[in-house]
Design an enzyme around this catalytic site. Structure first.
Site, PDB file in Angstrom:
ATOM      1  N   SER A 161      -6.649  -3.307  14.365  1.00 50.28           N
ATOM      2  CA  SER A 161      -6.152  -2.572  15.523  1.00 50.28           C
ATOM      3  C   SER A 161      -7.252  -2.159  16.491  1.00 50.28           C
ATOM      4  O   SER A 161      -7.086  -2.244  17.708  1.00 50.28           O
ATOM      5  CB  SER A 161      -5.381  -1.344  15.049  1.00 50.28           C
ATOM      6  OG  SER A 161      -6.201  -0.513  14.241  1.00 50.28           O
TER       7      SER A 161
ATOM      8  N   ARG B   8      -3.594   3.618  12.357  1.00 49.83           N
ATOM      9  CA  ARG B   8      -3.128   4.828  11.662  1.00 49.83           C
ATOM     10  C   ARG B   8      -2.188   5.618  12.547  1.00 49.83           C
ATOM     11  O   ARG B   8      -1.298   6.307  12.045  1.00 49.83           O
ATOM     12  CB  ARG B   8      -4.320   5.640  11.182  1.00 49.83           C
ATOM     13  CG  ARG B   8      -5.045   4.864  10.070  1.00 49.83           C
ATOM     14  CD  ARG B   8      -6.263   5.561   9.544  1.00 49.83           C
ATOM     15  NE  ARG B   8      -6.967   4.659   8.624  1.00 49.83           N
ATOM     16  CZ  ARG B   8      -8.168   4.875   8.153  1.00 49.83           C
ATOM     17  NH1 ARG B   8      -8.823   5.973   8.499  1.00 49.83           N
ATOM     18  NH2 ARG B   8      -8.733   4.015   7.335  1.00 49.83           N
TER      19      ARG B   8
ATOM     20  N   ARG C  35     -11.282   7.389   3.486  1.00 41.47           N
ATOM     21  CA  ARG C  35     -10.982   6.377   2.481  1.00 41.47           C
ATOM     22  C   ARG C  35     -12.240   5.780   1.855  1.00 41.47           C
ATOM     23  O   ARG C  35     -12.197   4.725   1.235  1.00 41.47           O
ATOM     24  CB  ARG C  35     -10.162   5.246   3.116  1.00 41.47           C
ATOM     25  CG  ARG C  35      -8.862   5.694   3.783  1.00 41.47           C
ATOM     26  CD  ARG C  35      -7.845   4.562   3.780  1.00 41.47           C
ATOM     27  NE  ARG C  35      -6.807   4.670   4.782  1.00 41.47           N
ATOM     28  CZ  ARG C  35      -5.817   5.556   4.763  1.00 41.47           C
ATOM     29  NH1 ARG C  35      -5.755   6.456   3.800  1.00 41.47           N
ATOM     30  NH2 ARG C  35      -4.893   5.546   5.710  1.00 41.47           N
TER      31      ARG C  35
ATOM     32  N   CYS D 162       0.864  -1.177   0.000  1.00 44.04           N
ATOM     33  CA  CYS D 162       0.000   0.000   0.000  1.00 44.04           C
ATOM     34  C   CYS D 162       0.902   1.230   0.000  1.00 44.04           C
ATOM     35  O   CYS D 162       2.103   1.127   0.240  1.00 44.04           O
ATOM     36  CB  CYS D 162      -0.913   0.005   1.230  1.00 44.04           C
ATOM     37  SG  CYS D 162      -2.270   1.196   1.079  1.00 44.04           S
TER      38      CYS D 162
ATOM     39  N   CYS E  70      -0.154   4.188   1.698  1.00 42.57           N
ATOM     40  CA  CYS E  70      -0.588   5.178   2.703  1.00 42.57           C
ATOM     41  C   CYS E  70       0.472   5.519   3.744  1.00 42.57           C
ATOM     42  O   CYS E  70       0.516   6.642   4.231  1.00 42.57           O
ATOM     43  CB  CYS E  70      -1.901   4.775   3.354  1.00 42.57           C
ATOM     44  SG  CYS E  70      -1.815   3.263   4.323  1.00 42.57           S
TER      45      CYS E  70
ATOM     46  N   LYS F 285     -11.449  -8.078   6.134  1.00 42.94           N
ATOM     47  CA  LYS F 285     -11.016  -7.143   7.165  1.00 42.94           C
ATOM     48  C   LYS F 285     -12.036  -6.029   7.336  1.00 42.94           C
ATOM     49  O   LYS F 285     -12.489  -5.507   6.328  1.00 42.94           O
ATOM     50  CB  LYS F 285      -9.683  -6.584   6.684  1.00 42.94           C
ATOM     51  CG  LYS F 285      -9.143  -5.416   7.397  1.00 42.94           C
ATOM     52  CD  LYS F 285      -7.896  -4.997   6.712  1.00 42.94           C
ATOM     53  CE  LYS F 285      -7.427  -3.732   7.360  1.00 42.94           C
ATOM     54  NZ  LYS F 285      -6.399  -3.095   6.635  1.00 42.94           N
TER      55      LYS F 285
ATOM     56  N   GLU G  69     -16.086  -8.473  -4.884  1.00 48.89           N
ATOM     57  CA  GLU G  69     -14.675  -8.089  -4.753  1.00 48.89           C
ATOM     58  C   GLU G  69     -13.788  -9.338  -4.660  1.00 48.89           C
ATOM     59  O   GLU G  69     -12.704  -9.400  -5.247  1.00 48.89           O
ATOM     60  CB  GLU G  69     -14.460  -7.239  -3.493  1.00 48.89           C
ATOM     61  CG  GLU G  69     -14.967  -5.804  -3.588  1.00 48.89           C
ATOM     62  CD  GLU G  69     -13.977  -4.885  -4.308  1.00 48.89           C
ATOM     63  OE1 GLU G  69     -12.912  -5.368  -4.734  1.00 48.89           O
ATOM     64  OE2 GLU G  69     -14.282  -3.688  -4.453  1.00 48.89           O
TER      65      GLU G  69
ATOM     66  N   LYS H 122     -12.362  -5.231   2.059  1.00 48.09           N
ATOM     67  CA  LYS H 122     -11.828  -4.369   3.107  1.00 48.09           C
ATOM     68  C   LYS H 122     -12.771  -3.190   3.269  1.00 48.09           C
ATOM     69  O   LYS H 122     -12.884  -2.345   2.386  1.00 48.09           O
ATOM     70  CB  LYS H 122     -10.433  -3.881   2.713  1.00 48.09           C
ATOM     71  CG  LYS H 122      -9.835  -2.891   3.691  1.00 48.09           C
ATOM     72  CD  LYS H 122      -8.397  -2.568   3.324  1.00 48.09           C
ATOM     73  CE  LYS H 122      -7.848  -1.487   4.224  1.00 48.09           C
ATOM     74  NZ  LYS H 122      -6.467  -1.137   3.876  1.00 48.09           N
TER      75      LYS H 122
ATOM     76  N   TYR I 179      -2.997  -8.875  16.463  1.00 46.87           N
ATOM     77  CA  TYR I 179      -1.972  -8.314  17.341  1.00 46.87           C
ATOM     78  C   TYR I 179      -1.819  -9.141  18.607  1.00 46.87           C
ATOM     79  O   TYR I 179      -0.894  -8.932  19.379  1.00 46.87           O
ATOM     80  CB  TYR I 179      -2.316  -6.853  17.659  1.00 46.87           C
ATOM     81  CG  TYR I 179      -2.402  -6.024  16.395  1.00 46.87           C
ATOM     82  CD1 TYR I 179      -1.247  -5.572  15.761  1.00 46.87           C
ATOM     83  CD2 TYR I 179      -3.639  -5.764  15.784  1.00 46.87           C
ATOM     84  CE1 TYR I 179      -1.323  -4.869  14.567  1.00 46.87           C
ATOM     85  CE2 TYR I 179      -3.725  -5.057  14.597  1.00 46.87           C
ATOM     86  CZ  TYR I 179      -2.564  -4.619  13.995  1.00 46.87           C
ATOM     87  OH  TYR I 179      -2.631  -3.932  12.812  1.00 46.87           O
TER      88      TYR I 179
HETATM   89  C1  PBG Z   1      -3.115   0.010   4.714  1.00 43.67           C
HETATM   90  C2  PBG Z   1      -3.700  -0.742   5.837  1.00 43.67           C
HETATM   91  C3  PBG Z   1      -4.517  -0.310   6.905  1.00 43.67           C
HETATM   92  C4  PBG Z   1      -4.681  -1.401   7.747  1.00 43.67           C
HETATM   93  C5  PBG Z   1      -4.005  -2.456   7.183  1.00 43.67           C
HETATM   94  N1  PBG Z   1      -3.421  -2.043   5.993  1.00 43.67           N
HETATM   95  C6  PBG Z   1      -5.028   1.022   7.242  1.00 43.67           C
HETATM   96  C7  PBG Z   1      -6.120   1.626   6.500  1.00 43.67           C
HETATM   97  O1  PBG Z   1      -6.666   1.076   5.556  1.00 43.67           O
HETATM   98  O2  PBG Z   1      -6.430   2.761   6.866  1.00 43.67           O
HETATM   99  C8  PBG Z   1      -5.428  -1.409   9.047  1.00 43.67           C
HETATM  100  C9  PBG Z   1      -5.044  -2.503   9.982  1.00 43.67           C
HETATM  101  C10 PBG Z   1      -5.486  -2.325  11.377  1.00 43.67           C
HETATM  102  O3  PBG Z   1      -6.294  -1.455  11.720  1.00 43.67           O
HETATM  103  O4  PBG Z   1      -5.001  -3.105  12.205  1.00 43.67           O
HETATM  104  N2  PBG Z   1      -3.962   0.519   3.800  1.00 43.67           N
END
Ligand code: PBG
Length: 331
Positions: free
Chosen positions: A278, A209, A221, A129, A131, A252, A237, A199, A317
């Protein structure tokens, strides 16, 4: 006495309690078993040396400098965890996220260090990614303040090539750009692709983040991640990513999308992963810190639910901790 109130008249064929009487019986009939080898540990890698910088909103998780990865990998392996998902936090960012495909980029260095220290014992999955690498925090390059899908896709392929060259076993595109899997598949034939197919634009990514320093500087997003109200679209998807050449599918977040895990498991034949993100982790940690939840019991119940729904791999985690709990329960 009426038949209803007469205990002798009670004739219940199904008595679930017969098999719940002792721990031995409960274990005998248990349908879902977690195993350390199904857990994937996310790791955040940062510049510097000798650094383990705690992540505020994710108690127990640290940003690690590259030299800390070897010991971390050994702990994981000792506990029975055999795979990691890497996220890099670069020294500097720019408008296109060029740090993501730099040969000496932070994730590339992390992959080489892990390979050097633990060889093939650990499956190395690298997130694909932009970001974490863009100055604006979006997952692709911008045109007129929105993310330009078709200009981003070749960059993601470039990132994937670079991560594969550094030695990643699996690349995991998470940017939610249309066509990203096809572009990566065309570029890489020997590296597996774990596609973040479904996602959602989720509120549960907040702590990540902070951890990855990847919050968007403006907007959100929702223009590329899925509306969390949509399940049929998630299946579309997933099918698209499989058609484009994905080897494995990831869903996710996990608990908020458990119906999709179950639906995907029934519909597809490839390995299926779910990402306990997270915010799911932070919620359990925070409640446990207040004494409102039992950390271990809540974590294991959530992970078991994710496995029961059909995920054979769980990114979490809790990986290291949960693996240790599972080992302990085995003894
Ligand atoms: C990257 C990405 C994200 C997460 C995993 N890969 C962040 C997002 O999409 O903002 C989130 C993982 C998490 O919250 O543990 N794009």
């Amino acid at each position: 006495m009426t038949a209803l109130s007469d205990p002798a008249a009670v004739d219940i064929r199904f008595r679930g309690r017969r098999l719940r009487r002792t721990a031995a019986l409960r274990e005998l009939v248990r349908e879902t078993r977690l195993h350390p080898s199904m857990l994937v540990a996310p790791l955040f890698v940062r510049p510097g040396r000798g650094i383990r910088e705690p992540i505020g909103a994710m108690p127990g998780q640290d940003q690690l400098s590259v030299d800390e990865l070897g010991p971390q990998a050994e702990w994981l392996l000792d506990a029975g965890v055999r795979s990691v998902l890497l996220f890099g936090i670069p020294e500097s960012k720019d408008a296109v996220g060029s740090g993501a495909w730099a040969d000496d980029g932070i994730t590339q260095e992390a992959i080489r260090e892990l390979r050097r220290t633990v060889g093939d014992d650990l499956a190395i999955i690298a997130d694909v990614c932009l970001c974490e690498y863009t100055s604006h925090g979006h997952c692709g390059v911008l045109r007129d303040a929105s993310v330009d899908n078709d200009a981003t896709v070749p960059l993601l392929a470039r990132v994937a090539i670079s991560l594969a060259e550094a030695g990643a076993d699996v690349v995991a595109p998470s940017a939610m750009m249309d066509g990203q899997v096809a572009a990566i598949r065309r570029a890489l034939s020997g590296t597996a692709i774990l596609a973040y197919a479904a996602k959602h634009a989720s509120a549960f990514y907040g702590p990540f983040r902070e951890a990855a320093k990847s919050a968007p500087a403006f907007g959100d997003r929702r223009g590329y991640q899925m509306d969390s109200a949509n399940g049929r679209e998630a299946m579309a998807e997933i099918r698209a990513d499989l058609d484009e050449g994905a080897d494995m599918i990831l869903i996710k977040p996990a608990l908020p999308a458990l119906d999709l895990v179950a639906a995907a498991r029934a519909a597809i034949n490839v390995p299926l992963a779910a990402y306990q993100v997270s915010g799911e982790y932070a919620a359990i940690c925070a409640a446990a810190e207040h004494g409102w939840l039992d950390r271990r019991a809540a974590a294991l119940e959530s992970l078991t639910a994710i496995a029961r729904a059909g995920a054979g791999m769980i990114v979490t985690y809790f990986a290291l901790e949960a693996a240790a709990w599972l080992r302990e329960m085995d003894r």
